[in-house]
Design a protein around this motif. Structure first.
Motif, short mmCIF file in Angstrom:
data_model
loop_
_atom_site.label_atom_id
_atom_site.label_comp_id
_atom_site.label_asym_id
_atom_site.label_seq_id
_atom_site.Cartn_x
_atom_site.Cartn_y
_atom_site.Cartn_z
N LEU A 65 20.45 20.88 -2.72
CA LEU A 65 21.69 20.32 -3.27
C LEU A 65 22.00 18.96 -2.66
CD1 LEU A 65 24.02 20.95 -5.20
CD2 LEU A 65 25.23 22.01 -3.28
N ALA A 66 21.73 18.80 -1.34
CA ALA A 66 21.97 17.51 -0.69
C ALA A 66 21.02 16.44 -1.24
CB ALA A 66 21.80 17.65 0.82
N CYS A 67 19.75 16.78 -1.42
CA CYS A 67 18.79 15.80 -1.99
C CYS A 67 19.15 15.46 -3.43
CB CYS A 67 17.38 16.38 -1.91
SG CYS A 67 16.75 16.58 -0.24
N TRP A 68 19.59 16.45 -4.18
CA TRP A 68 20.00 16.23 -5.56
C TRP A 68 21.17 15.23 -5.62
CZ3 TRP A 68 21.58 20.87 -9.20
CH2 TRP A 68 21.75 20.39 -10.51
N THR A 69 22.15 15.44 -4.75
CA THR A 69 23.32 14.56 -4.73
C THR A 69 22.93 13.15 -4.29
OG1 THR A 69 24.68 16.47 -4.18
CG2 THR A 69 25.65 14.31 -3.80
N SER A 70 22.09 13.05 -3.25
CA SER A 70 21.69 11.73 -2.75
C SER A 70 20.92 10.94 -3.79
CB SER A 70 20.86 11.90 -1.48
OG SER A 70 21.61 12.53 -0.47
N ASP A 71 19.97 11.59 -4.46
CA ASP A 71 19.18 10.89 -5.47
C ASP A 71 20.03 10.45 -6.66
OD1 ASP A 71 17.00 11.29 -3.87
OD2 ASP A 71 16.27 13.03 -4.98
N ALA A 72 20.97 11.33 -7.07
CA ALA A 72 21.83 10.96 -8.20
C ALA A 72 22.73 9.77 -7.85
CB ALA A 72 22.68 12.16 -8.61
N ILE A 73 23.25 9.77 -6.63
CA ILE A 73 24.13 8.67 -6.21
C ILE A 73 23.34 7.37 -6.08
CG2 ILE A 73 25.56 7.82 -4.31
CD1 ILE A 73 26.49 10.67 -3.85
N SER A 74 22.12 7.45 -5.52
CA SER A 74 21.32 6.24 -5.34
C SER A 74 20.87 5.65 -6.68
CB SER A 74 20.09 6.56 -4.47
OG SER A 74 19.29 7.54 -5.11
N VAL A 75 20.53 6.52 -7.64
CA VAL A 75 20.12 6.00 -8.96
C VAL A 75 21.29 5.36 -9.67
CG1 VAL A 75 19.34 6.72 -11.25
CG2 VAL A 75 18.17 7.57 -9.21
N LYS A 76 22.45 5.96 -9.65
CA LYS A 76 23.62 5.40 -10.31
C LYS A 76 24.10 4.13 -9.63
CE LYS A 76 25.38 9.58 -12.51
NZ LYS A 76 26.54 10.47 -12.71
N CYS A 106 23.44 6.74 10.24
CA CYS A 106 23.73 6.19 8.91
C CYS A 106 23.86 4.66 8.96
CB CYS A 106 24.99 6.83 8.36
SG CYS A 106 25.40 6.35 6.66
N LEU A 107 24.41 4.17 10.07
CA LEU A 107 24.61 2.72 10.17
C LEU A 107 23.32 1.98 10.49
CD1 LEU A 107 28.03 2.59 12.08
CD2 LEU A 107 27.62 2.14 9.66
N TYR A 108 22.48 2.55 11.35
CA TYR A 108 21.33 1.81 11.85
C TYR A 108 20.01 2.20 11.19
CZ TYR A 108 24.46 0.15 15.51
OH TYR A 108 25.50 -0.44 16.18
N SER A 109 19.89 3.42 10.68
CA SER A 109 18.63 3.85 10.07
C SER A 109 18.75 4.16 8.59
CB SER A 109 18.08 5.08 10.80
OG SER A 109 19.00 6.16 10.71
N LYS A 110 19.89 3.81 7.98
CA LYS A 110 20.12 3.99 6.54
C LYS A 110 19.86 5.43 6.09
CE LYS A 110 19.09 -0.81 5.34
NZ LYS A 110 18.26 -1.72 4.49
N LEU A 111 20.50 6.34 6.76
CA LEU A 111 20.41 7.76 6.41
C LEU A 111 21.18 8.00 5.12
CD1 LEU A 111 19.29 10.50 7.50
CD2 LEU A 111 21.52 10.85 8.56
N SER A 112 20.65 8.84 4.23
CA SER A 112 21.28 9.10 2.94
C SER A 112 22.60 9.84 3.12
CB SER A 112 20.35 9.91 2.05
OG SER A 112 20.11 11.19 2.62
N SER A 113 23.50 9.57 2.20
CA SER A 113 24.83 10.17 2.28
C SER A 113 24.80 11.69 2.10
CB SER A 113 25.74 9.55 1.22
OG SER A 113 25.20 9.74 -0.08
N GLY A 114 23.88 12.18 1.28
CA GLY A 114 23.79 13.62 1.08
C GLY A 114 23.38 14.35 2.35
N LEU A 115 22.42 13.80 3.10
CA LEU A 115 22.01 14.44 4.35
C LEU A 115 23.09 14.33 5.41
CD1 LEU A 115 18.25 13.37 4.56
CD2 LEU A 115 19.20 15.55 3.82
N VAL A 116 23.82 13.22 5.42
CA VAL A 116 24.94 13.09 6.37
C VAL A 116 26.00 14.15 6.07
CG1 VAL A 116 26.81 11.60 7.13
CG2 VAL A 116 24.53 10.66 6.80
N GLY A 117 26.31 14.32 4.80
CA GLY A 117 27.27 15.36 4.44
C GLY A 117 26.78 16.75 4.76
N LEU A 118 25.46 16.99 4.58
CA LEU A 118 24.89 18.29 4.93
C LEU A 118 25.00 18.57 6.42
CD1 LEU A 118 23.27 20.79 3.98
CD2 LEU A 118 21.19 19.47 4.43
#
Length: 353
Positions: A60-71, A294-306
């Motif tokens: 679910l986290a990967c799904w959310t991250s990919d959808a947000i990045s594509v949009k 998230c600030l220094y290694s560009k971690l995806s928002s979905g994984l941060v939320g997870l």
């Protein structure tokens, strides 16, 4: 007098040391009675179930991250590109994992109840055979109420309470371990603080189990006089009114209620303290490491939320794990008492032809 005081201190320290120990022999006796096949089935089903649960959250986290990045990459003014993201692979994987998780939950529940039933039947039959073949001196030295209590209260604890507590303990433990593993995977810097945090949790739960068990026993011991006094008051209400002792019995009832409420409030405060203290440390460390990554290694928002979601749930998992461990320690006393009677030597009697 000095020798007597030192002996008393040694006895007190030994008693406190025994109270802080887990009855591993009783636990081994319970697990060995489950058999060779049921125990691996129980452990394997629990591991697979929680692995699938973590996989569902990760999908679910990967799904959310990919959808947000594509949009985010699309032009928001062009509405024709809003449907370019394909949700079909994610929805299929998510549905399969959910169905598999439901099946594994059913298998785990059946394995737990089956294990409890088999252990109860084996211990009860062994105890019955030992009591029937026990020598007469055993019945002369052992109170009848104690023997009946082994067959009634202790067997009821093994039959109904221990399987449920064992399932809750394994679930909370695996959820806590999986949550820490997910946080460590999302933010590897969390591993630096995991070792001192684990050491702190070990010493906290070691002393909390003793306090929780004593407070639980105090709660039970103060509840019995309250219930007895209330039932006696209701049964003798006519006599109490005839002698005009309503105020006296009301005051006594309030005193018993206050005593029981004090024990219950201290038990609740101890549980809440454990949850808030450890949970605050885990959430603080996880939040700082997640934001830094998230600030220094560009971690995806979905994984941060997870990671933050699991960090917020770790406190609850740890609280239930320690509380279930304390409950299991109390309930294993029934197995320990039955195991003590199983050591009774049988009557050396061959019978008559």
């Amino acid at each position: 007098e000095e020798v007597t005081e030192s002996d008393d201190e040694d006895n007190l320290s030994s008693v406190l040391h025994q109270r802080a120990k887990m009855p591993w022999r009783a636990c081994g006796k319970y697990l060995s009675a489950a058999g060779i096949l049921l125990l691996p089935l129980l452990v394997l089903s629990q591991l697979l179930k929680h692995t699938v649960m973590v996989a569902i959250d990760y999908c679910l986290a990967c799904w959310t991250s990919d959808a947000i990045s594509v949009k985010a990459e699309l032009d928001p003014r062009n509405c024709s590109h809003c449907e370019d993201f394909n949700h079909s692979p994610y929805s299929k994987v998510f549905s399969i994992l959910c169905c598999l998780g439901i099946v594994l939950c059913l298998v785990t529940s059946i394995a737990v109840e089956w294990t409890g039933l088999k252990v109860t039947k084996k211990l009860h039959s062994s105890l019955l055979n030992k009591i029937i073949l026990a020598p007469m001196r055993f019945f002369e030295t052992t109170p009848l109420g104690s023997i009946l209590n082994r067959f009634s209260a202790d067997c009821n604890t093994i039959d109904q309470h221990i399987p449920a507590t064992l399932e809750c303990l394994s679930r909370s433990t695996l959820l806590c371990v999986s949550a820490l593993a997910v946080i460590s995977y999302v933010t590897p810097m969390f591993l630096i603080a995991l070792v001192p945090l684990a050491i702190m949790c070990y010493f906290i739960q070691k002393y909390f189990r003793v306090a929780s068990r004593d407070l639980q026993q105090l709660d039970d011991s103060t509840q019995l006089p309250l219930l007895s006094h209330f039932s006696e008051t209701v049964e003798g209400l006519t006599t109490i009114r005839a002698f005009r002792y309503e105020a006296k019995f009301r005051q006594k009832l309030l005193e018993y209620t206050d005593s029981n409420n004090i024990a219950s409030l201290f038990l609740t405060a101890a549980n809440r303290w454990l949850e808030e203290y450890i949970g605050a440390c885990v959430v603080l460390i996880a939040a700082v490491t997640s934001i830094t990554s998230c600030l220094y290694s560009k971690l995806s928002s979905g994984l941060v939320g997870l990671g933050l979601t699991y960090a917020l749930m770790v406190s609850n998992y740890l609280n239930w794990m320690v509380r279930n461990l304390a409950d299991m320690e109390i309930q294993l006393g029934a197995v320990k008492r039955i195991n003590g009677l199983l050591k009774t030597e049988a009557e050396n009697y061959e019978g008559l032809l």
